[in-house]
Design a protein around this motif. Structure first.
Motif, PDB file in Angstrom:
ATOM      1  N   ARG A 107       0.822  -1.207   0.000  1.00  0.00           N
ATOM      2  CA  ARG A 107       0.000   0.000   0.000  1.00  0.00           C
ATOM      3  C   ARG A 107       0.858   1.259   0.000  1.00  0.00           C
ATOM      4  O   ARG A 107       0.500   2.260  -0.615  1.00  0.00           O
ATOM      5  N   TYR A 138       2.177   2.059  -3.501  1.00  0.00           N
ATOM      6  CA  TYR A 138       1.173   2.657  -4.395  1.00  0.00           C
ATOM      7  C   TYR A 138       0.706   4.022  -3.911  1.00  0.00           C
ATOM      8  O   TYR A 138       0.216   4.837  -4.692  1.00  0.00           O
ATOM      9  N   ALA A 149      -1.531   4.179  -1.351  1.00  0.00           N
ATOM     10  CA  ALA A 149      -2.855   4.000  -0.749  1.00  0.00           C
ATOM     11  C   ALA A 149      -2.841   4.502   0.680  1.00  0.00           C
ATOM     12  O   ALA A 149      -3.813   5.058   1.169  1.00  0.00           O
ATOM     13  N   ASP A 150      -1.714   4.313   1.357  1.00  0.00           N
ATOM     14  CA  ASP A 150      -1.483   4.959   2.642  1.00  0.00           C
ATOM     15  C   ASP A 150      -0.349   5.937   2.427  1.00  0.00           C
ATOM     16  O   ASP A 150       0.520   5.725   1.596  1.00  0.00           O
TER      17      ASP A 150
END
Lengths: 509, 369
Positions: free
Chosen positions: A307, A310, A312-313
């Motif tokens: 994550r 990417y 995402a976090d």
């Protein structure tokens, strides 16, 4: 065991959805005191058959006999009254209640002054003890125990209603080996008490370890019913996919392919990439055309690392260079614009947009990167759909169907298509093969190998270590939210190498 | 993608007209259309000339009950369209009624103070009113998307604060003004049609094109159906949420101008009162789920027309004013019932029961232990 009369008998079951024959003249029997596994590829009709038995779907033709009497279920309550209980893949319990309340929900012990909570919790404790779960405190909140234990609580809940038939729909897909063994112990105990268990799993080892009888479905049709010891694995797989097994075996050849191209700079390079509370700073490099595996147990931080890559976090430490340029990736949008894609392990909550069509789901990421003001024309959308639905062998291949009506494996393929359509240079795949059958698994693994062949960088996350070893050139091993080592894959590397590494690091820190 | 788009042809056979009818029948707002026709028929029974539209020979203006309904539906249409977009993102905007009051108060106060009766003053007043509406919408949007407050609470606060703001602007007075161009917005005509409806229709068309001809509608629906998955797919929810609340507030501002321009007075305690309820009802009647996700602008427009017709019918049938809320409630409850999953399933089952099929024997029995 000596089964006498089946407790459940389904004859000539057919169910049709608009445009698809989901089940055609399927028969199925369940005997008391037996574990019966339903096998088949994604979309073979396993879930549909289960939903027919639990009253979720109405059958178009055929008969269902339970304990000798014909039945017609017009809702799940009817099935439950007939003694059929179901524990689904995703646990359907109330997180905010206690374990005891969950077990007894709807069956609380009543006294003239309303619910007697003391007795209710005692009854819950008894129910737990009878499954060998006596050490769970019924007064603890459900959210405080692991997913695996929650699943066992769900089973206790099913048994409180004195069910004679227990349906376990892929209960093991998110459990680790120890947890699976715990589940199997409970299953064996129930079987010995005379409960008929319908089990669905994609893990062949588990199927052979627990089941007494197998029924194989293919494309909504009945293939056969077999006693487990009488059907070996190769035969089983051939019956499921309807062709020779060999696709999987051939994949092993990818391994040991020239490891990371030495000398050339990495496409993606992160130093000290980390986020407080989710993963300690990690160094990671991915070259073009390379598959880097992230291995570790559930909760080791492998998903968290994916994550962070990417965006995402939002990472709170670390420096990232992509293609030689220092970059900041702190949101999915930023990840996408840097040509990174991330396929989530949590298909239902973070992947599909259920009510939208397959087409809309497939083009979503491409559209998001273009921005709202530059819509893809219908023709461009259709071209993308045509290309990826065909390439990834999505069934049914109708792009205008709501994605929620597709089976799990086909949803996964559409999501893979969504990311490939963005033409990423680095793709992070988190458990892309979880909960899908051998056939689709082989297809997805082949697709991954082909992507790397074409020069894409892949970060591959899987809880199946064999799969990681088979596909990756380098393996980053994680444990307790930190990186504990990196293995360059070679002929002498096996799943055990990784297990050993995780085990020996156990005492450290 | 558009809800109004006819279903793709399955094989040859039915003509395209029949296909469109077939597609409309399967829309969730079919009952709203039925109810609308029913109300008109009731009115026709009472007065056979009800639907008559006459042309004023001197001015060329159309007049009649239908024209009155179109006129009355314009403000409801504005807020219903804005509400549809907000609801599609899983939100709700309770502040639209108060924003109407603020917008009316700002424009009336501006024209009253400047004293000018020309078109320039009218435009300035409208621009100022819409600007302040947009600010209120931004407050809603930021609180919902950036701060993460519940839309219900956030807009409840702006609903209360907005009404107060309107009173502060006019010092608690019901301010009036005189400005012919401004009044023309509500009472004038173009080619015989009421300006207010023409502007309303044009705005609806602009919003529909903006939402359906770009990817905005897809993104709004994605966020409404599964916000986490939408974010993971690279959609920026914050920007879209803020824009949606701004659009809703600006449309409410337009509705405020519409409803004050006809009387050229803002009644700070009454302008836009309970308008949010009408808007939500129009959206629900139009078939957009309050749970968010798929939305239908066509449905909401039909819902707005239905509510305007219902209001008019209540007056026309001279139902006592004390009974009007109950009458309105009954009509709406019936429509919502007819649209509900359960009733639809019941209809579907009855239909399949009439077709010959071997009945499955039902027998109740308990499983022996």
């Amino acid at each position: 065991m000596a089964p006498t009369e089946p407790i459940v008998e389904m004859e000539d079951i057919s169910i049709e959805f608009p445009g698809v024959k989901a089940l055609q003249n399927v028969r199925f029997r369940l005997f008391p005191g037996e574990v019966h596994t339903l096998m088949g590829e994604n979309g073979a009709g396993k879930s549909t058959l289960i939903k027919a038995l639990t009253g979720v779907y109405k059958i178009d033709s055929g008969t269902i006999t339970v304990a000798g009497g014909p039945r017609s279920f017009s809702g799940t309550a009817d099935a439950q009254n007939a003694g059929i209980s179901t524990v689904y893949q995703e646990v359907n319990l109330c997180d905010n209640l206690t374990i005891g309340e969950n077990v007894m929900l709807g069956h609380e012990v009543r006294s003239p002054l309303g619910i007697n909570w003391k007795k209710t919790h005692e009854a819950a404790h008894e129910a737990l003890v009878s499954l060998g779960l006596g050490d769970l405190d019924p007064k603890q909140p459900l959210s405080s125990i692991s997913l695996a234990l929650q699943q066992l609580v769900a089973i206790s809940r099913a048994m409180v209603t004195n069910s004679k038939v227990l349906i376990l729909d892929e209960p093991t897909s998110s459990l680790d080996a120890n947890e699976v063994e715990g589940l199997f112990q409970v299953m064996r105990r129930l079987r010995d008490q005379g409960v008929a268990i319908l089990f669905v799993s994609h893990f062949l080892d588990q199927v052979y370890a627990i089941s007494d009888r197998l029924t194989v479905l293919r494309n909504g049709e009945f293939v056969g019913e077999y006693m487990t010891p009488e059907l070996n694995r190769t035969e089983l797989i051939s019956k499921m996919i309807g062709k020779d097994y060999g696709a999987l075996a051939a994949l092993g050849s990818n391994r040991g392919r020239a490891a990371s191209a030495d000398g050339t700079p990495a496409f993606y390079k992160a130093t000290d990439l980390g986020r407080k509370g989710s993963i300690e700073p990690v160094d990671i490099e991915v070259h073009a055309g390379e598959v880097v595996g992230l291995a570790g147990l559930l909760g080791s931080g492998r998903t968290e690392l994916g994550r962070l890559i990417y965006g995402a976090d939002r990472p709170d430490s670390g420096e990232v260079t992509i293609d030689g340029v220092t970059s900041e990736v702190h949101s999915p949008m930023a990840g996408l614009s840097k040509k990174i894609a991330f396929s989530t392990e949590n298909r239902r909550d973070e992947g599909i947009i259920g009510d939208l069509t397959v087409r809309e789901n497939l083009i979503l990421a491409v559209q998001a990167r273009r921005g709202w003001a530059r819509p893809l024309s219908r023709r461009e959308q259709n071209e993308l759909c045509e290309k990826y639905l065909l390439e990834l062998n999505v069934r049914p291949s109708d792009p205008e169907r709501p994605i929620k009506n597709l089976s799990g494996g086909n949803q996964q393929k559409v999501l893979l298509g969504r990311w490939l359509a963005t033409k990423p240079e680095l793709i992070v795949l988190d458990e892309p093969t979880r909960g899908i059958d051998v056939g689709a698994k082989a297809e997805i693994q082949e697709a991954i190998a082909a992507l790397a062949e074409d020069g894409m960088s892949v970060v591959f996350i899987s809880s199946e270590l064999e799969e990681v070893v088979r596909l990756s050139e380098r393996i980053v091993v994680l444990k307790d939210h930190r990186k504990i080592g990196e293995i360059v894959n070679g002929p002498d590397v096996t799943a055990d190498t990784i297990v050993d590494l995780i085990a020996t690091e156990g005492s450290a820190s | 993608m558009s809800a109004a788009a006819p279903a793709p042809a399955s094989g040859s056979g039915p003509s395209s007209a029949r296909r469109i009818v077939g597609a409309v029948i399967h829309q969730p707002y079919i009952w709203a259309i039925v109810a609308l026709l029913l109300l008109l028929i009731i009115n026709l029974v009472k007065d056979p000339s009800y639907l008559g539209v006459s042309v004023n020979a001197a001015t060329g203006n159309l007049s009649g009950n239908v024209i009155d309904i179109l006129r009355a539906s314009a403000p409801i249409m504005m807020i219903a369209i804005g509400m549809t977009l907000v609801i599609a993102t899983r939100g709700i905007d309770l502040s639209v009624g108060s924003v109407m009051a603020v917008s009316g108060a700002v424009s009336m106060e501006f024209m009253n103070n400047s004293g000018g009766g020309d078109a320039g003053t009218a435009i300035m007043a409208a621009a100022l009113a819409l600007g302040i509406s947009a600010v209120l919408g931004t407050v809603n949007g930021v609180l919902v998307s950036v701060v993460g407050l519940q839309p219900f609470i956030t807009t409840l606060i702006t609903m209360l604060a907005g009404r107060g703001l309107a009173k502060v602007i006019t010092s608690g007075q019901n301010t009036s003004a005189t400005n012919e161009p401004f009044r023309w917005l509500a009472n004038g005509t173009v080619f015989g049609f009421p300006v207010i409806f023409v502007i309303g229709a044009v705005i609806v068309a602009i919003v529909a094109i903006l939402v359906r001809r770009t990817a905005l509608g897809l993104m709004i629906e994605s966020i409404g159906i599964n916000p986490r998955a939408a974010r993971m797919a690279g959609i920026r929810p914050i920007g879209i949420l803020i824009s949606v609340y701004i659009v809703s507030a600006v449309l409410a501002g337009i509705a405020g101008i519409f409803s004050t321009a006809s009387v050229m007075t803002v009644e700070v305690a009454k302008t836009g009162l309970n308008a949010e309820m009408d808007a939500i009802l129009a959206v629900v009647i139009g078939g957009t789920s309050l749970a968010g996700g798929k939305f239908s602008l066509t449905g909401s427009v039909i819902g707005a027309l239905l509510i305007a017709t219902l209001d008019k019918t209540i007056v026309f049938l001279s139902i006592p004013s004390s009974a009007t809320p109950a009458f309105k409630a009954i009509v709406i409850v019936v429509i919502c019932l007819l649209q509900s999953q359960r009733v639809r399933a019941l209809f579907a089952r009855r239909r399949s029961r009439t077709t010959p099929s071997a009945p499955v024997p039902t027998r109740k029995e308990t499983v022996s232990a």
